[in-house]
Design a protein around this motif. Structure first.
Motif, PDB file in Angstrom:
ATOM      1  N   LEU A   1     -10.782  -5.887 -13.237  1.00  0.00           N
ATOM      2  CA  LEU A   1     -11.980  -5.058 -13.258  1.00  0.00           C
ATOM      3  C   LEU A   1     -12.621  -5.126 -14.634  1.00  0.00           C
ATOM      4  N   PRO A   2     -13.950  -5.026 -14.706  1.00  0.00           N
ATOM      5  CA  PRO A   2     -14.595  -4.997 -16.025  1.00  0.00           C
ATOM      6  C   PRO A   2     -14.245  -3.716 -16.767  1.00  0.00           C
ATOM      7  N   GLY A   3     -14.036  -3.821 -18.064  1.00  0.00           N
ATOM      8  CA  GLY A   3     -13.693  -2.635 -18.857  1.00  0.00           C
ATOM      9  C   GLY A   3     -12.246  -2.248 -18.618  1.00  0.00           C
TER      10      GLY A   3
ATOM     11  N   LEU B   1       3.656  -2.899 -10.233  1.00  0.00           N
ATOM     12  CA  LEU B   1       4.680  -1.996  -9.711  1.00  0.00           C
ATOM     13  C   LEU B   1       5.239  -1.113 -10.812  1.00  0.00           C
ATOM     14  N   GLU B   2       5.373  -1.668 -12.009  1.00  0.00           N
ATOM     15  CA  GLU B   2       5.865  -0.877 -13.139  1.00  0.00           C
ATOM     16  C   GLU B   2       4.922   0.277 -13.452  1.00  0.00           C
ATOM     17  N   PHE B   3       3.633   0.063 -13.267  1.00  0.00           N
ATOM     18  CA  PHE B   3       2.661   1.115 -13.520  1.00  0.00           C
ATOM     19  C   PHE B   3       2.583   2.117 -12.370  1.00  0.00           C
ATOM     20  N   GLY B   4       3.313   1.874 -11.284  1.00  0.00           N
ATOM     21  CA  GLY B   4       3.402   2.869 -10.222  1.00  0.00           C
ATOM     22  C   GLY B   4       2.748   2.505  -8.914  1.00  0.00           C
ATOM     23  N   ALA B   5       2.283   1.260  -8.740  1.00  0.00           N
ATOM     24  CA  ALA B   5       1.683   0.864  -7.467  1.00  0.00           C
ATOM     25  C   ALA B   5       2.735   0.875  -6.359  1.00  0.00           C
ATOM     26  N   ASP B   6       2.308   1.210  -5.142  1.00  0.00           N
ATOM     27  CA  ASP B   6       3.222   1.233  -4.002  1.00  0.00           C
ATOM     28  C   ASP B   6       3.334  -0.130  -3.335  1.00  0.00           C
ATOM     29  N   ASP B   7       2.305  -0.950  -3.477  1.00  0.00           N
ATOM     30  CA  ASP B   7       2.278  -2.236  -2.792  1.00  0.00           C
ATOM     31  C   ASP B   7       1.274  -3.136  -3.514  1.00  0.00           C
ATOM     32  N   TYR B   8       1.316  -4.410  -3.225  1.00  0.00           N
ATOM     33  CA  TYR B   8       0.336  -5.338  -3.777  1.00  0.00           C
ATOM     34  C   TYR B   8      -0.039  -6.347  -2.702  1.00  0.00           C
ATOM     35  N   VAL B   9      -1.273  -6.824  -2.742  1.00  0.00           N
ATOM     36  CA  VAL B   9      -1.767  -7.810  -1.783  1.00  0.00           C
ATOM     37  C   VAL B   9      -2.479  -8.903  -2.570  1.00  0.00           C
ATOM     38  N   LEU B  10      -2.127 -10.144  -2.287  1.00  0.00           N
ATOM     39  CA  LEU B  10      -2.732 -11.268  -2.989  1.00  0.00           C
ATOM     40  C   LEU B  10      -4.016 -11.724  -2.296  1.00  0.00           C
ATOM     41  N   LYS B  11      -5.041 -12.015  -3.100  1.00  0.00           N
ATOM     42  CA  LYS B  11      -6.269 -12.602  -2.584  1.00  0.00           C
ATOM     43  C   LYS B  11      -6.085 -14.115  -2.471  1.00  0.00           C
ATOM     44  N   PRO B  12      -6.717 -14.751  -1.454  1.00  0.00           N
ATOM     45  CA  PRO B  12      -7.484 -14.135  -0.364  1.00  0.00           C
ATOM     46  C   PRO B  12      -6.537 -13.493   0.646  1.00  0.00           C
TER      47      PRO B  12
ATOM     48  N   ALA C   1      -4.485  -0.282 -15.996  1.00  0.00           N
ATOM     49  CA  ALA C   1      -4.773   0.964 -16.714  1.00  0.00           C
ATOM     50  C   ALA C   1      -5.173   2.062 -15.748  1.00  0.00           C
ATOM     51  N   VAL C   2      -5.973   1.717 -14.740  1.00  0.00           N
ATOM     52  CA  VAL C   2      -6.387   2.705 -13.734  1.00  0.00           C
ATOM     53  C   VAL C   2      -5.167   3.202 -12.965  1.00  0.00           C
ATOM     54  N   CYS C   3      -4.295   2.277 -12.579  1.00  0.00           N
ATOM     55  CA  CYS C   3      -3.088   2.641 -11.837  1.00  0.00           C
ATOM     56  C   CYS C   3      -2.229   3.614 -12.639  1.00  0.00           C
ATOM     57  N   GLU C   4      -2.075   3.348 -13.922  1.00  0.00           N
ATOM     58  CA  GLU C   4      -1.260   4.213 -14.775  1.00  0.00           C
ATOM     59  C   GLU C   4      -1.830   5.624 -14.833  1.00  0.00           C
ATOM     60  N   VAL C   5      -3.157   5.736 -14.964  1.00  0.00           N
ATOM     61  CA  VAL C   5      -3.802   7.052 -15.027  1.00  0.00           C
ATOM     62  C   VAL C   5      -3.651   7.792 -13.698  1.00  0.00           C
ATOM     63  N   LEU C   6      -3.940   7.106 -12.595  1.00  0.00           N
ATOM     64  CA  LEU C   6      -3.882   7.758 -11.285  1.00  0.00           C
ATOM     65  C   LEU C   6      -2.464   8.178 -10.930  1.00  0.00           C
ATOM     66  N   ARG C   7      -1.485   7.341 -11.269  1.00  0.00           N
ATOM     67  CA  ARG C   7      -0.117   7.691 -10.927  1.00  0.00           C
ATOM     68  C   ARG C   7       0.350   8.930 -11.685  1.00  0.00           C
ATOM     69  N   LYS C   8      -0.056   9.065 -12.934  1.00  0.00           N
ATOM     70  CA  LYS C   8       0.326  10.246 -13.709  1.00  0.00           C
ATOM     71  C   LYS C   8      -0.349  11.500 -13.184  1.00  0.00           C
ATOM     72  N   GLU C   9      -1.616  11.393 -12.796  1.00  0.00           N
ATOM     73  CA  GLU C   9      -2.374  12.568 -12.349  1.00  0.00           C
ATOM     74  C   GLU C   9      -2.126  12.905 -10.885  1.00  0.00           C
ATOM     75  N   PHE C  10      -1.848  11.893 -10.057  1.00  0.00           N
ATOM     76  CA  PHE C  10      -1.710  12.106  -8.618  1.00  0.00           C
ATOM     77  C   PHE C  10      -0.453  11.399  -8.105  1.00  0.00           C
ATOM     78  N   PRO C  11       0.732  11.991  -8.300  1.00  0.00           N
ATOM     79  CA  PRO C  11       1.981  11.345  -7.900  1.00  0.00           C
ATOM     80  C   PRO C  11       2.060  11.012  -6.415  1.00  0.00           C
ATOM     81  N   ASP C  12       1.347  11.777  -5.570  1.00  0.00           N
ATOM     82  CA  ASP C  12       1.437  11.569  -4.129  1.00  0.00           C
ATOM     83  C   ASP C  12       0.396  10.601  -3.587  1.00  0.00           C
ATOM     84  N   MET C  13      -0.463  10.087  -4.421  1.00  0.00           N
ATOM     85  CA  MET C  13      -1.535   9.194  -3.965  1.00  0.00           C
ATOM     86  C   MET C  13      -0.990   7.781  -3.760  1.00  0.00           C
ATOM     87  N   GLY C  14      -1.319   7.169  -2.624  1.00  0.00           N
ATOM     88  CA  GLY C  14      -0.909   5.801  -2.365  1.00  0.00           C
ATOM     89  C   GLY C  14      -1.777   4.819  -3.144  1.00  0.00           C
ATOM     90  N   ILE C  15      -1.167   3.798  -3.731  1.00  0.00           N
ATOM     91  CA  ILE C  15      -1.915   2.806  -4.511  1.00  0.00           C
ATOM     92  C   ILE C  15      -1.493   1.402  -4.081  1.00  0.00           C
TER      93      ILE C  15
END
Length: 231
Positions: A56-58, A93-104, A63-77
């Motif tokens: 993502l730009p900026g 995954l280290e930053f707290g993502a629940d899953d990952y999907v590769l493009k395409p 970084a977004v995942c780290e912020v969301l995981r700290k603020e919203f532990p129950d949110m799926g990412i």
């Protein structure tokens, strides 16, 4: 209840395509084109799950995942990435993502994996009271999905909570990585067993008394992991 999803993706064509497909599957869709906008939208709308592009730009997806995981532990990412290297998937995954999907990616598969994640995040009992699971210093409140150690609350991600609950309900039982994948991520999970090791490492960092010693979750060499029953 309609599931709420936030799509954080800077490519408008991909974002629009995903929006159409998730709306067809009865999702209430929110969208953002930058990491900063994604954090703001997540705080405003409190989605059940976030589809988060890594590049993502900026503010990037990690970084977004780290912020969301700290603020919203129950949110799926779920992280979306064009990168194929293991290190990038593990980093998410280290930053707290629940899953990952590769493009395409296949959109139908992505929708199904999102629904599978939501089923596991929403598995709260509907009975009265607040069932608890106790083991030594640990107490899990099943209905509220809160975890306490020596009466101090521990903030866990949904997957960390599910792992801990499984271990406490099956003390001294050795689980293979494939069994943990099946029970926590579901039989339809497409990925490798590294996701188990990463989440175990994160869980250990939050519950162990000494970071270098596994007092609670033991590694069973050649098999997987188990909870030491004496604790």
């Amino acid at each position: 209840m309609t599931n709420r999803i936030l799509i954080v993706e800077d490519e408008e064509s991909i974002r629009g395509f995903l929006k159409i497909n998730f709306r067809k599957n009865d999702f209430l869709v929110f969208e953002a084109g930058t990491g900063e906008e994604g954090v703001v939208k997540a705080r405003q709308e409190r989605p059940d799950v976030v589809l988060l592009d890594v590049m993502l730009p900026g503010m990037d997806g990690f970084a977004v995942c780290e912020v969301l995981r700290k603020e919203f532990p129950d949110m799926g990412i779920i992280m979306l990435t064009a990168r194929g290297q293991d290190i990038d998937r593990i980093k998410g995954l280290e930053f707290g993502a629940d899953d990952y999907v590769l493009k395409p990616f296949n959109t139908t598969e992505l929708v199904l994996r999102t629904k599978s994640l939501l089923r596991r995040l929403g598995g709260k009992p509907g009975g009265e009271g607040n069932e608890t699971v106790k083991c030594g210093a640990f107490r899990l409140e099943v209905y509220s999905q809160r975890v306490f150690k020596d009466e101090a609350e521990i903030m866990l991600t949904p997957k960390e909570y599910m792992l801990l609950k499984l271990f406490l309900e099956n003390q001294n039982k050795a689980f293979t990585r494939d069994e943990l994948l099946d029970k926590i991520w579901g039989y339809d999970f497409v990925g490798d067993t590294k996701i188990v090791d990463v989440n175990i490492r994160r869980l250990r960092s939050k519950i162990e008394d000494k970071k270098s010693t596994a007092m609670y979750i033991e590694t069973v060499w050649g098999t997987g992991y188990r909870w030491r029953k004496e604790h």
